[in-house]
Design an enzyme around this catalytic site. Structure first.
Site, PDB file in Angstrom:
ATOM      1  N   GLU A  73      61.079   9.920  39.116  1.00 27.17           N
ATOM      2  CA  GLU A  73      60.919  11.374  39.134  1.00 27.17           C
ATOM      3  C   GLU A  73      62.230  12.131  39.387  1.00 27.17           C
ATOM      4  O   GLU A  73      62.388  12.821  40.404  1.00 27.17           O
ATOM      5  CB  GLU A  73      59.870  11.779  40.176  1.00 27.17           C
ATOM      6  CG  GLU A  73      58.490  11.234  39.866  1.00 27.17           C
ATOM      7  CD  GLU A  73      57.427  11.657  40.873  1.00 27.17           C
ATOM      8  OE1 GLU A  73      57.802  12.179  41.943  1.00 27.17           O
ATOM      9  OE2 GLU A  73      56.234  11.463  40.601  1.00 27.17           O
ATOM     10  N   GLU A 132      52.665   6.155  38.212  1.00 20.94           N
ATOM     11  CA  GLU A 132      52.017   6.749  39.382  1.00 20.94           C
ATOM     12  C   GLU A 132      50.842   7.589  38.926  1.00 20.94           C
ATOM     13  O   GLU A 132      50.945   8.353  37.965  1.00 20.94           O
ATOM     14  CB  GLU A 132      52.961   7.652  40.190  1.00 20.94           C
ATOM     15  CG  GLU A 132      53.943   6.959  41.081  1.00 20.94           C
ATOM     16  CD  GLU A 132      54.713   7.935  41.959  1.00 20.94           C
ATOM     17  OE1 GLU A 132      54.138   8.989  42.322  1.00 20.94           O
ATOM     18  OE2 GLU A 132      55.880   7.661  42.274  1.00 20.94           O
TER      19      GLU A 132
END
Length: 785
Positions: A161, A356
């Site tokens: 991320e 995720e």
């Protein structure tokens, strides 16, 4: 279905789970300093977290017991290189090598993430990712990882991320290092992060002891279309990869962080929008970023709806009031996993892993010592079902990593949010397996076959009726049943119907907005795996303000040959309301067919028809070939074959729109049964005092009586006064609430509601004070719990 080699895993990061040890040799991470400054929820820190550096052997064993096949976890840069570069902490190398070996001993495949925000503090003090030397720092770290772990791990992810690193850490300052930099500096940080990714890929390829697979895990909310319209899909895709974000949130962007990595260039729209803030990008830097990778790992949690506006431009759709949210405040939008994967695969033709996905819940240990988290199970089921839909349509999805295995340290939110499928008591470090972990194990063991997308949701189907206006209709469907329908000639309410002349609509739940005929056609498992070409029954309420015509229905054989393959029509009536002294026409008095024809031709209707007295609660069976008519002042519930074939014999010479209604004299003569059976054979009276001379309903239980059973349907009356429980084991049960109100498995129902209990629904609980008429296509074997 998912691939045979689909990777089912869980994920976590080093800082969120590991904790510290005074003798572990680790350096200081920027998050340690951020926590020391009191910037974490309730001044919490990750000094212990889940104590994973000490408890990983039993945690990995627990993973194995729960069927986990893969574990994506980050290694800590500041633990391995305490100063960020230079000296290697051999204790960290030993720790991570033993963790990898322990995973292998438990049959769990490791996926190592190099960077999940654990930047060494010494490097943060040098400017962190804004420093142009940062890509080389990261490359050195990747080299150490390749040299020490590639013999035990063949799958690596460079960055987790990067959008969060930039936006939360450098732009808005809510994550470590807690800075609010200029836009130009944040673009430098983003560029250096991606250069660091490219340098790490080079180092992993060069120094790994064997060929390894390398991926990259960005994130972002997904713009998904408000409908399947081509225009809405195009609008959503434009927003998803576009640059509609305000500058203060510029980093929440998909294409800026993925186009350079996968396609080798920044998107033109972004270059134009951000031109005033951008550094100069060299060809060498872009080549470094664009190193070949083997897969994309995308972290997807939620999304937002987009449609094409009236002006042809994309338009944001407001969320519905009361829409579901997780404990983290994130909207629950399973569509995002379907559309996100579809859009990403179109733009970036690489295998995809969902690295995720999960939710925070208000989890607690219940009085029974267990942790029940049905919201998480529902969330995961919906999201994974959406993911499978994308796979079924050809998306190359290789794996799914649930976030997370253990409740852990949730960054600036400390320990206030629980994402795990295993509950962690942060004081005692006791692990308690949540219900969702057992559910996920079953999903893994069946390779997804357990998901509702494969089993179909067995929900109560609540239906929106269809209404008809008739010359003999009245107002009671509105005044007594509360239906929102105008007019003083409302004759029929088709409550459970899947007929071309009236098709009820599912009001809520998984099949909301679908017509019953469509649900029947597309989801046969909800109806016991039916083989028929049409829904077999039709349930309606009839309000006869005036007399209905004297009529008769054909049987299946006659209708098939004379009415274009239609079903015949057998029906039955349950009297809901009537005046004292009311009657129904049931049968006729002709002894021979010749006498029947003479009476019809000569209009001797009073002599022909047979009327029987009825009262509220009586039941009448009308076989094909039976002359019949509903008299004015009667309200009844009709259960019938799904047919609209009626032969009108006599209509009292009344006019509709100035003309008499069509009669069907010859067809009637063809199908009327001669002689007519005894009327009493067709009637059940709701009066036990008549039991010796009249038929009465058959008692099934104290609350249930059988009204009728024939080859097409069985009909029952249920009186709920308090609570009753039974197991729904029929192909399906059609339900009409005829009096009162109550609850059906927590759903409020009232007089006039129609619903279907589908096949496999299982345990049913009805509460309140109400009467229902239940029907099915066969005998309902049990109304017992």
């Amino acid at each position: 279905m998912f691939r045979d080699d689909f990777v089912w895993g869980v994920a976590c990061s080093a800082y969120q789970a590991e904790g510290h040890d005074a003798d572990d040799g680790a350096g200081t991470c920027m998050w340690d300093v951020y926590a020391d400054e009191g910037k974490i929820y309730e001044h919490q820190n990750a000094d212990v977290a889940c104590d994973e550096i000490h408890r990983y052997p039993e945690d990995f064993r627990l993973m194995a017991l729960l069927g986990i096949r893969a574990y994506r976890f980050s290694i800590s840069w500041s633990r391995i290189l305490p100063h960020g570069t230079g000296e290697i902490n051999q204790k960290a190398i030993t720790l991570y090598r033993d963790m990898l070996k322990e995973l292998h001993r438990n049959g769990i495949k490791p996926y190592i993430t190099l960077y999940h925000w654990e930047l060494p503090q010494e490097l943060s003090e040098k400017g962190g990712w804004v420093n142009p030397e940062s890509p080389e720092w990261f490359g050195e770290y990747a080299k150490v990882a390749a040299e020490n772990f590639s013999d035990l791990c063949e799958d690596f992810i460079t960055l987790n991320e990067p959008q969060c690193s930039v936006s939360l850490g450098y732009l808005n300052g809510v994550h470590a290092p807690g800075l609010k930099m200029s836009y130009r500096e944040t673009f430098l940080a983003a560029h250096h992060l991606m250069m660091g990714h490219g340098r790490a890929v080079q180092m992993l390829r060069k120094y790994a002891g064997r060929p390894v697979r390398i991926g990259y895990s960005p994130t972002c909310g997904v713009a998904y279309p408000a409908s399947d319209r081509t225009e809405d899909i195009a609008a959503a895709k434009k927003i998803y990869f576009g640059f509609d974000q305000p500058m203060e949130n510029w980093a929440w962007n998909v294409s800026w962080f993925s186009d350079p990595v996968v396609l080798g260039h920044y998107p033109e729209e972004g270059l134009k929008k951000f031109a005033g803030y951008l550094p100069r990008f060299t060809e060498e830097e872009m080549t470094l970023i664009h190193q070949p990778i083997d897969f994309i790992g995308q972290n997807i949690y939620n999304g937002y709806q987009i449609r094409e506006g009236k002006d042809g431009k994309p338009e944001y759709v407001n969320r519905t009031p009361g829409n579901p949210h997780t404990d983290a405040g994130w909207p629950v939008t399973p569509e995002c996993l379907y559309w996100g994967v579809k859009f990403l695969q179109e733009r970036y033709p690489l295998p995809i892993y969902i690295t995720e996905n999960g939710m925070a819940c208000h989890d607690t240990v219940s009085l029974d010592g267990k942790v029940h988290d049905p919201e998480r199970i529902d969330f995961l089921d919906r999201y994974l079902s959406a993911l499978q839909k994308a796979a079924d349509e050809g998306a190359d999805i290789r794996g799914y990593f649930l976030w997370s295995f253990l409740d852990n340290f949730e960054w600036n939110l400390g320990y206030s949010k629980r994402f795990g499928i295993v509950y962690n008591d942060f004081v005692t470090q006791k692990r308690t397996v949540k219900d969702s972990a057992f559910w996920y194990r079953e999903v893994i063991l069946t390779d997804g076959k357990k998901l509702s997308v494969n089993t179909k949701a067995r929900q109560v189907l609540f239906l929106q009726p269809v209404f008809t206006h008739n010359i003999w209709g009245g107002e009671k469907l509105r005044t007594q049943f509360g239906y929102d329908i105008d007019g003083s000639d409302i004759g029929e309410c088709w409550g459970i119907a899947a007929h071309p002349s009236g098709d009820a609509t599912v009001k809520s739940g998984e099949y909301q907005g679908m017509h019953l005929s469509e649900v029947w056609e597309k989801n046969p498992e909800l109806f016991g795996g039916h083989t028929g070409d049409r829904f077999p029954l039709l349930i309606k309420i009839i309000d006869a303000q005036a007399d209905l015509s004297i009529q008769v229905h054909p049987d299946d054989v006659y209708a098939a040959s004379h009415e274009n393959g239609s079903l015949g029509k057998m029906e039955c009536w349950y009297v809901l309301d009537c005046k004292e002294g009311a009657s129904l026409v049931v049968g006729h008095n002709a002894r021979t067919r010749q006498q029947l024809c003479e009476m019809i031709d000569q209009g001797r209707w009073k002599e022909l028809i047979r009327e029987i007295p009825v009262k509220k609660g009586d039941f009448v069976q009308i076989d094909p070939g039976t002359v019949h008519a509903i008299k004015g002042g009667i309200v009844l519930l009709e259960t019938q074959q799904s047919s609209d074939i009626t032969y009108r014999l006599y209509d009292y010479d009344r006019l509709q729109n100035g003309k008499p209604r069509q009669l069907h004299i010859q067809q009637s003569k063809d199908v009327i049964t001669v002689p007519a059976p005894s009327a009493e054979d067709s009637v059940l009276h709701d009066d036990v005092t008549l039991e010796e001379t009249h038929s009465v309903p058959e008692k099934i239980t104290d609350s249930v009586k059988k009204l009728h059973e024939c080859r097409y349907y069985s009909v029952y009356r249920m009186n709920v006064n308090g609570s009753i429980r039974f197991v729904q084991s029929a192909p399906f049960i059609l339900m009409t609430v005829t009096e009162g109100d109550g609850l059906v498995d927590g759903h409020m129902v009232r007089k006039g509601d129609f619903f279907i209990l589908p096949a496999g629904y299982g345990n049913v609980t009805m509460e309140g004070k109400m009467q229902l008429i239940a029907s099915s296509v066969c005998r309902i074997e049990s109304f017992e719990a």
